[in-house]
Design a protein around this motif. Structure first.
Motif, PDB file in Angstrom:
ATOM      1  N   ASP A  11       2.281  36.737 -24.055  1.00  0.00           N
ATOM      2  CA  ASP A  11       1.134  36.570 -23.162  1.00  0.00           C
ATOM      3  C   ASP A  11       1.499  37.011 -21.742  1.00  0.00           C
ATOM      4  O   ASP A  11       0.700  37.664 -21.052  1.00  0.00           O
ATOM      5  CB  ASP A  11       0.662  35.110 -23.151  1.00  0.00           C
ATOM      6  CG  ASP A  11      -0.106  34.730 -24.396  1.00  0.00           C
ATOM      7  OD1 ASP A  11      -0.476  35.643 -25.171  1.00  0.00           O
ATOM      8  OD2 ASP A  11      -0.334  33.531 -24.609  1.00  0.00           O
ATOM      9  N   ASP A  12       2.701  36.651 -21.298  1.00  0.00           N
ATOM     10  CA  ASP A  12       3.169  37.072 -19.975  1.00  0.00           C
ATOM     11  C   ASP A  12       3.262  38.593 -19.888  1.00  0.00           C
ATOM     12  O   ASP A  12       2.870  39.202 -18.890  1.00  0.00           O
ATOM     13  CB  ASP A  12       4.548  36.468 -19.678  1.00  0.00           C
ATOM     14  CG  ASP A  12       4.487  34.979 -19.367  1.00  0.00           C
ATOM     15  OD1 ASP A  12       3.377  34.454 -19.171  1.00  0.00           O
ATOM     16  OD2 ASP A  12       5.555  34.342 -19.318  1.00  0.00           O
ATOM     17  N   ALA A  13       3.803  39.193 -20.948  1.00  0.00           N
ATOM     18  CA  ALA A  13       3.936  40.654 -20.975  1.00  0.00           C
ATOM     19  C   ALA A  13       2.568  41.322 -20.937  1.00  0.00           C
ATOM     20  O   ALA A  13       2.345  42.297 -20.212  1.00  0.00           O
ATOM     21  CB  ALA A  13       4.700  41.083 -22.223  1.00  0.00           C
ATOM     22  N   SER A  14       1.639  40.789 -21.705  1.00  0.00           N
ATOM     23  CA  SER A  14       0.286  41.340 -21.762  1.00  0.00           C
ATOM     24  C   SER A  14      -0.398  41.233 -20.399  1.00  0.00           C
ATOM     25  O   SER A  14      -1.085  42.167 -19.958  1.00  0.00           O
ATOM     26  CB  SER A  14      -0.530  40.604 -22.826  1.00  0.00           C
ATOM     27  OG  SER A  14      -1.799  41.173 -22.987  1.00  0.00           O
ATOM     28  N   SER A  15      -0.190  40.119 -19.709  1.00  0.00           N
ATOM     29  CA  SER A  15      -0.802  39.932 -18.392  1.00  0.00           C
ATOM     30  C   SER A  15      -0.225  40.894 -17.363  1.00  0.00           C
ATOM     31  O   SER A  15      -0.850  41.166 -16.336  1.00  0.00           O
ATOM     32  CB  SER A  15      -0.614  38.490 -17.919  1.00  0.00           C
ATOM     33  OG  SER A  15       0.745  38.220 -17.613  1.00  0.00           O
ATOM     34  N   CYS A  16       0.981  41.433 -17.632  1.00  0.00           N
ATOM     35  CA  CYS A  16       1.601  42.428 -16.745  1.00  0.00           C
ATOM     36  C   CYS A  16       1.232  43.852 -17.136  1.00  0.00           C
ATOM     37  O   CYS A  16       1.777  44.818 -16.591  1.00  0.00           O
ATOM     38  CB  CYS A  16       3.121  42.282 -16.780  1.00  0.00           C
ATOM     39  SG  CYS A  16       3.720  40.774 -16.013  1.00  0.00           S
ATOM     40  N   GLY A  17       0.329  43.995 -18.108  1.00  0.00           N
ATOM     41  CA  GLY A  17      -0.144  45.322 -18.486  1.00  0.00           C
ATOM     42  C   GLY A  17       0.602  45.962 -19.629  1.00  0.00           C
ATOM     43  O   GLY A  17       0.352  47.122 -19.972  1.00  0.00           O
ATOM     44  N   GLN A  18       1.522  45.218 -20.249  1.00  0.00           N
ATOM     45  CA  GLN A  18       2.246  45.782 -21.386  1.00  0.00           C
ATOM     46  C   GLN A  18       1.451  45.556 -22.675  1.00  0.00           C
ATOM     47  O   GLN A  18       0.684  44.597 -22.787  1.00  0.00           O
ATOM     48  CB  GLN A  18       3.628  45.140 -21.488  1.00  0.00           C
ATOM     49  CG  GLN A  18       4.462  45.383 -20.237  1.00  0.00           C
ATOM     50  CD  GLN A  18       5.898  44.948 -20.411  1.00  0.00           C
ATOM     51  OE1 GLN A  18       6.574  45.393 -21.325  1.00  0.00           O
ATOM     52  NE2 GLN A  18       6.370  44.094 -19.532  1.00  0.00           N
ATOM     53  N   SER A  19       1.631  46.455 -23.618  1.00  0.00           N
ATOM     54  CA  SER A  19       0.921  46.375 -24.894  1.00  0.00           C
ATOM     55  C   SER A  19       1.810  45.715 -25.941  1.00  0.00           C
ATOM     56  O   SER A  19       3.022  45.908 -25.946  1.00  0.00           O
ATOM     57  CB  SER A  19       0.519  47.777 -25.365  1.00  0.00           C
ATOM     58  OG  SER A  19      -0.358  48.374 -24.434  1.00  0.00           O
ATOM     59  N   ILE A  20       1.185  44.958 -26.819  1.00  0.00           N
ATOM     60  CA  ILE A  20       1.921  44.194 -27.825  1.00  0.00           C
ATOM     61  C   ILE A  20       1.750  44.835 -29.198  1.00  0.00           C
ATOM     62  O   ILE A  20       0.628  45.112 -29.632  1.00  0.00           O
ATOM     63  CB  ILE A  20       1.435  42.733 -27.896  1.00  0.00           C
ATOM     64  CG1 ILE A  20       1.362  42.119 -26.487  1.00  0.00           C
ATOM     65  CG2 ILE A  20       2.326  41.928 -28.820  1.00  0.00           C
ATOM     66  CD1 ILE A  20       2.678  42.099 -25.740  1.00  0.00           C
ATOM     67  N   ILE A  21       2.883  45.063 -29.865  1.00  0.00           N
ATOM     68  CA  ILE A  21       2.880  45.561 -31.247  1.00  0.00           C
ATOM     69  C   ILE A  21       3.456  44.469 -32.143  1.00  0.00           C
ATOM     70  O   ILE A  21       4.610  44.055 -31.967  1.00  0.00           O
ATOM     71  CB  ILE A  21       3.734  46.829 -31.402  1.00  0.00           C
ATOM     72  CG1 ILE A  21       3.237  47.952 -30.489  1.00  0.00           C
ATOM     73  CG2 ILE A  21       3.725  47.296 -32.867  1.00  0.00           C
ATOM     74  CD1 ILE A  21       4.150  49.176 -30.472  1.00  0.00           C
ATOM     75  N   LEU A  22       2.670  43.998 -33.068  1.00  0.00           N
ATOM     76  CA  LEU A  22       3.165  43.085 -34.096  1.00  0.00           C
ATOM     77  C   LEU A  22       3.719  43.943 -35.222  1.00  0.00           C
ATOM     78  O   LEU A  22       2.976  44.699 -35.857  1.00  0.00           O
ATOM     79  CB  LEU A  22       2.029  42.196 -34.603  1.00  0.00           C
ATOM     80  CG  LEU A  22       2.365  41.231 -35.740  1.00  0.00           C
ATOM     81  CD1 LEU A  22       3.462  40.263 -35.333  1.00  0.00           C
ATOM     82  CD2 LEU A  22       1.122  40.479 -36.185  1.00  0.00           C
ATOM     83  N   ALA A  23       5.034  43.868 -35.457  1.00  0.00           N
ATOM     84  CA  ALA A  23       5.678  44.721 -36.474  1.00  0.00           C
ATOM     85  C   ALA A  23       6.371  43.832 -37.490  1.00  0.00           C
ATOM     86  O   ALA A  23       7.261  43.048 -37.145  1.00  0.00           O
ATOM     87  CB  ALA A  23       6.684  45.653 -35.816  1.00  0.00           C
ATOM     88  N   THR A  24       5.984  43.967 -38.748  1.00  0.00           N
ATOM     89  CA  THR A  24       6.431  43.021 -39.761  1.00  0.00           C
ATOM     90  C   THR A  24       6.449  43.626 -41.161  1.00  0.00           C
ATOM     91  O   THR A  24       5.737  44.599 -41.434  1.00  0.00           O
ATOM     92  CB  THR A  24       5.505  41.783 -39.758  1.00  0.00           C
ATOM     93  OG1 THR A  24       5.871  40.889 -40.816  1.00  0.00           O
ATOM     94  CG2 THR A  24       4.048  42.186 -39.932  1.00  0.00           C
TER      95      THR A  24
END
Length: 216
Positions: free
Chosen positions: A105-118
């Motif tokens: 959530d912190d990363a996303s709020s800084c403009g970074q994109s999240i990849i769920l890799a599984t």
């Protein structure tokens, strides 16, 4: 928490693993148990038997984990409704690791994109990613033939992440995982590696591969 992430002109991606990392526990086991009970409740005894038989054959090592997974998911892809799968996703939400969720959530709020890799199956990963507002996901896709069925783990996962990130002209700034299967991904990461509650085997593999990391 925000200070963990590097500022860069390229698009930045945080890659997070699922089982044992974002989710506390093994979601495949949860999904099999959840689905088996549903099949029995709905009177689909033949399908329930197919799931049970695959589990037993794996337990006595007659088939591989990959074949067990393929056989079970072949059944569940055909018989579970959207409502059934959504019900399972709601159970998973209750299993989210709050520390890992805060990091992404912190990363996303800084403009970074999240990849769920599984390596978990796409049958529920797609809906979980949408439910949690994650930007992208990479999971194990279902196929009609086991010969083309490839679990999204290890080098295969790393290659899929790399292909996605390259296509979006970015770089991986952070990888979050709990397991030694993700050594290729950890070595590929350009920034911080965060390891969640690793076991002794994973710690040894990290040391042997000279992976720099921080514990979560």
């Amino acid at each position: 928490m925000v200070a963990r992430f590097q500022v860069n002109t390229q698009r930045q991606f945080v890659v997070v693993d699922f089982d044992g990392t974002l989710i506390e526990g093994n979601t495949l086991i949860m999904f099999i148990v959840y689905s088996f009970r549903l099949l029995l409740r709905h009177g689909r005894f033949s399908d329930a038997w197919g799931v049970f038989r695959a589990v037993v054959e794996r337990k006595i090592r007659r088939i591989s984990h990959r074949e067990m997974k393929f056989r079970i998911l072949s059944v569940l892809h055909k018989v579970l409704s959207e409502e059934d799968i959504q019900g399972f996703v709601q159970l998973l939400v209750k299993k989210v690791n709050p520390k890992v969720k805060q990091i992404i959530d912190d990363a996303s709020s800084c403009g970074q994109s999240i990849i769920l890799a599984t390596a978990a199956p796409d049958i529920y990963i797609s809906k979980f990613a949408a439910c949690q507002g994650l930007d992208y996901f990479i999971a194990t896709d279902m196929t009609d033939d086991i010969r083309w069925y490839k679990e999204s783990r290890g080098e295969i996962k790393k290659e899929r992440v790399e292909k996605l990130v390259d296509s979006l002209r970015g770089e991986v700034s952070t990888v979050i995982t709990d397991h030694l299967d993700d050594i290729p991904l950890l070595l590929y990461c350009k920034g911080a590696n965060l390891v969640v509650s690793p076991d002794e085997k994973t710690l040894l593999a990290l040391k042997e591969n000279k992976v720099e990391y921080n514990l979560v």
